[in-house]
Design a protein around this motif. Sequence first.
Motif, PDB file in Angstrom:
ATOM      1  N   GLY A 198       0.835  -1.194   0.000  1.00 33.48           N
ATOM      2  CA  GLY A 198       0.000   0.000   0.000  1.00 33.48           C
ATOM      3  C   GLY A 198       0.873   1.247   0.000  1.00 33.48           C
ATOM      4  O   GLY A 198       1.949   1.268   0.581  1.00 33.48           O
ATOM      5  N   HIS A 199       0.411   2.285  -0.687  1.00 29.75           N
ATOM      6  CA  HIS A 199       1.192   3.520  -0.743  1.00 29.75           C
ATOM      7  C   HIS A 199       0.256   4.717  -0.652  1.00 29.75           C
ATOM      8  O   HIS A 199      -0.662   4.872  -1.453  1.00 29.75           O
ATOM      9  CB  HIS A 199       2.000   3.576  -2.037  1.00 29.75           C
ATOM     10  CG  HIS A 199       2.872   4.782  -2.126  1.00 29.75           C
ATOM     11  ND1 HIS A 199       2.659   5.786  -3.060  1.00 29.75           N
ATOM     12  CD2 HIS A 199       3.940   5.164  -1.401  1.00 29.75           C
ATOM     13  CE1 HIS A 199       3.574   6.716  -2.889  1.00 29.75           C
ATOM     14  NE2 HIS A 199       4.350   6.365  -1.895  1.00 29.75           N
ATOM     15  N   ASN A 200       0.488   5.551   0.342  1.00 34.39           N
ATOM     16  CA  ASN A 200      -0.260   6.792   0.488  1.00 34.39           C
ATOM     17  C   ASN A 200       0.530   7.862  -0.253  1.00 34.39           C
ATOM     18  O   ASN A 200       1.588   8.308   0.221  1.00 34.39           O
ATOM     19  CB  ASN A 200      -0.434   7.149   1.956  1.00 34.39           C
ATOM     20  CG  ASN A 200      -1.264   8.384   2.148  1.00 34.39           C
ATOM     21  OD1 ASN A 200      -1.059   9.393   1.481  1.00 34.39           O
ATOM     22  ND2 ASN A 200      -2.203   8.318   3.077  1.00 34.39           N
ATOM     23  N   LYS A 201       0.050   8.259  -1.422  1.00 30.25           N
ATOM     24  CA  LYS A 201       0.778   9.207  -2.263  1.00 30.25           C
ATOM     25  C   LYS A 201       0.815  10.608  -1.668  1.00 30.25           C
ATOM     26  O   LYS A 201       1.757  11.364  -1.884  1.00 30.25           O
ATOM     27  CB  LYS A 201       0.148   9.264  -3.654  1.00 30.25           C
ATOM     28  CG  LYS A 201       0.243   7.950  -4.396  1.00 30.25           C
ATOM     29  CD  LYS A 201      -0.503   8.009  -5.710  1.00 30.25           C
ATOM     30  CE  LYS A 201      -0.515   6.635  -6.346  1.00 30.25           C
ATOM     31  NZ  LYS A 201      -1.347   6.567  -7.529  1.00 30.25           N
ATOM     32  N   PHE A 202      -0.204  10.967  -0.898  1.00 25.54           N
ATOM     33  CA  PHE A 202      -0.277  12.318  -0.349  1.00 25.54           C
ATOM     34  C   PHE A 202       0.672  12.508   0.831  1.00 25.54           C
ATOM     35  O   PHE A 202       1.348  13.525   0.930  1.00 25.54           O
ATOM     36  CB  PHE A 202      -1.717  12.647   0.056  1.00 25.54           C
ATOM     37  CG  PHE A 202      -2.670  12.564  -1.089  1.00 25.54           C
ATOM     38  CD1 PHE A 202      -2.684  13.546  -2.083  1.00 25.54           C
ATOM     39  CD2 PHE A 202      -3.538  11.495  -1.217  1.00 25.54           C
ATOM     40  CE1 PHE A 202      -3.548  13.467  -3.164  1.00 25.54           C
ATOM     41  CE2 PHE A 202      -4.411  11.409  -2.291  1.00 25.54           C
ATOM     42  CZ  PHE A 202      -4.422  12.402  -3.261  1.00 25.54           C
ATOM     43  N   ALA A 203       0.718  11.512   1.728  1.00 25.76           N
ATOM     44  CA  ALA A 203       1.588  11.622   2.899  1.00 25.76           C
ATOM     45  C   ALA A 203       2.945  10.957   2.667  1.00 25.76           C
ATOM     46  O   ALA A 203       3.867  11.123   3.467  1.00 25.76           O
ATOM     47  CB  ALA A 203       0.915  11.010   4.124  1.00 25.76           C
ATOM     48  N   GLY A 204       3.069  10.189   1.575  1.00 30.28           N
ATOM     49  CA  GLY A 204       4.359   9.615   1.198  1.00 30.28           C
ATOM     50  C   GLY A 204       4.825   8.446   2.044  1.00 30.28           C
ATOM     51  O   GLY A 204       6.019   8.311   2.288  1.00 30.28           O
ATOM     52  N   GLU A 256      -1.280  -3.932   3.419  1.00 28.98           N
ATOM     53  CA  GLU A 256      -2.660  -4.211   3.073  1.00 28.98           C
ATOM     54  C   GLU A 256      -2.956  -5.649   3.499  1.00 28.98           C
ATOM     55  O   GLU A 256      -2.024  -6.438   3.713  1.00 28.98           O
ATOM     56  CB  GLU A 256      -2.874  -4.038   1.572  1.00 28.98           C
ATOM     57  CG  GLU A 256      -2.684  -2.605   1.112  1.00 28.98           C
ATOM     58  CD  GLU A 256      -3.008  -2.401  -0.352  1.00 28.98           C
ATOM     59  OE1 GLU A 256      -2.931  -3.384  -1.125  1.00 28.98           O
ATOM     60  OE2 GLU A 256      -3.337  -1.264  -0.718  1.00 28.98           O
ATOM     61  N   LEU A 257      -4.229  -6.007   3.619  1.00 31.16           N
ATOM     62  CA  LEU A 257      -4.592  -7.367   4.032  1.00 31.16           C
ATOM     63  C   LEU A 257      -3.925  -8.425   3.164  1.00 31.16           C
ATOM     64  O   LEU A 257      -3.462  -9.450   3.653  1.00 31.16           O
ATOM     65  CB  LEU A 257      -6.109  -7.556   3.997  1.00 31.16           C
ATOM     66  CG  LEU A 257      -6.893  -6.981   5.157  1.00 31.16           C
ATOM     67  CD1 LEU A 257      -8.390  -7.150   4.911  1.00 31.16           C
ATOM     68  CD2 LEU A 257      -6.495  -7.629   6.452  1.00 31.16           C
ATOM     69  N   GLY A 258      -3.869  -8.167   1.871  1.00 23.70           N
ATOM     70  CA  GLY A 258      -3.270  -9.126   0.951  1.00 23.70           C
ATOM     71  C   GLY A 258      -1.781  -9.327   1.152  1.00 23.70           C
ATOM     72  O   GLY A 258      -1.212 -10.290   0.644  1.00 23.70           O
ATOM     73  N   ASP A 259      -1.145  -8.429   1.899  1.00 18.54           N
ATOM     74  CA  ASP A 259       0.291  -8.554   2.168  1.00 18.54           C
ATOM     75  C   ASP A 259       0.580  -9.634   3.204  1.00 18.54           C
ATOM     76  O   ASP A 259       1.631 -10.271   3.161  1.00 18.54           O
ATOM     77  CB  ASP A 259       0.875  -7.232   2.664  1.00 18.54           C
ATOM     78  CG  ASP A 259       0.778  -6.122   1.641  1.00 18.54           C
ATOM     79  OD1 ASP A 259       0.729  -6.422   0.430  1.00 18.54           O
ATOM     80  OD2 ASP A 259       0.730  -4.945   2.054  1.00 18.54           O
ATOM     81  N   PHE A 260      -0.315  -9.815   4.162  1.00 15.50           N
ATOM     82  CA  PHE A 260      -0.025 -10.755   5.239  1.00 15.50           C
ATOM     83  C   PHE A 260      -1.068 -11.853   5.438  1.00 15.50           C
ATOM     84  O   PHE A 260      -0.756 -12.910   5.991  1.00 15.50           O
ATOM     85  CB  PHE A 260       0.193 -10.025   6.568  1.00 15.50           C
ATOM     86  CG  PHE A 260      -0.985  -9.226   7.049  1.00 15.50           C
ATOM     87  CD1 PHE A 260      -1.976  -9.805   7.802  1.00 15.50           C
ATOM     88  CD2 PHE A 260      -1.081  -7.873   6.743  1.00 15.50           C
ATOM     89  CE1 PHE A 260      -3.048  -9.060   8.245  1.00 15.50           C
ATOM     90  CE2 PHE A 260      -2.143  -7.121   7.188  1.00 15.50           C
ATOM     91  CZ  PHE A 260      -3.136  -7.719   7.941  1.00 15.50           C
ATOM     92  N   LEU A 261      -2.284 -11.659   4.967  1.00 18.99           N
ATOM     93  CA  LEU A 261      -3.331 -12.651   5.210  1.00 18.99           C
ATOM     94  C   LEU A 261      -3.022 -14.025   4.621  1.00 18.99           C
ATOM     95  O   LEU A 261      -3.270 -15.046   5.284  1.00 18.99           O
ATOM     96  CB  LEU A 261      -4.674 -12.124   4.704  1.00 18.99           C
ATOM     97  CG  LEU A 261      -5.914 -12.766   5.297  1.00 18.99           C
ATOM     98  CD1 LEU A 261      -5.890 -12.758   6.808  1.00 18.99           C
ATOM     99  CD2 LEU A 261      -7.155 -12.074   4.789  1.00 18.99           C
TER     100      LEU A 261
END
Length: 78
Positions: A23-29, A34-39
Amino acid sequence: MNVYQKLNQARSLFHKTKLQKTGHNKFAGYKYFELGDFLPYVQQIFHDLGLCSVVSFTQDMATLSITDLEDGTVVIVT
């Protein structure tokens, strides 16, 4: 092995995984998990140890029930 021993083993196995934040928050950098990363890792570890997890929601609360599939012991986390 009882359900608590299995949960400790699951934690140990999970901490050995090499997780990537996709996941990447482009505004806060910043990047985040994300769930798919560890589930998928959690599901495989639970399968291997004979555990089943079920998440349920009410209007005010989320509950996680973890069942030992060998003896039926249930641990509930709210």
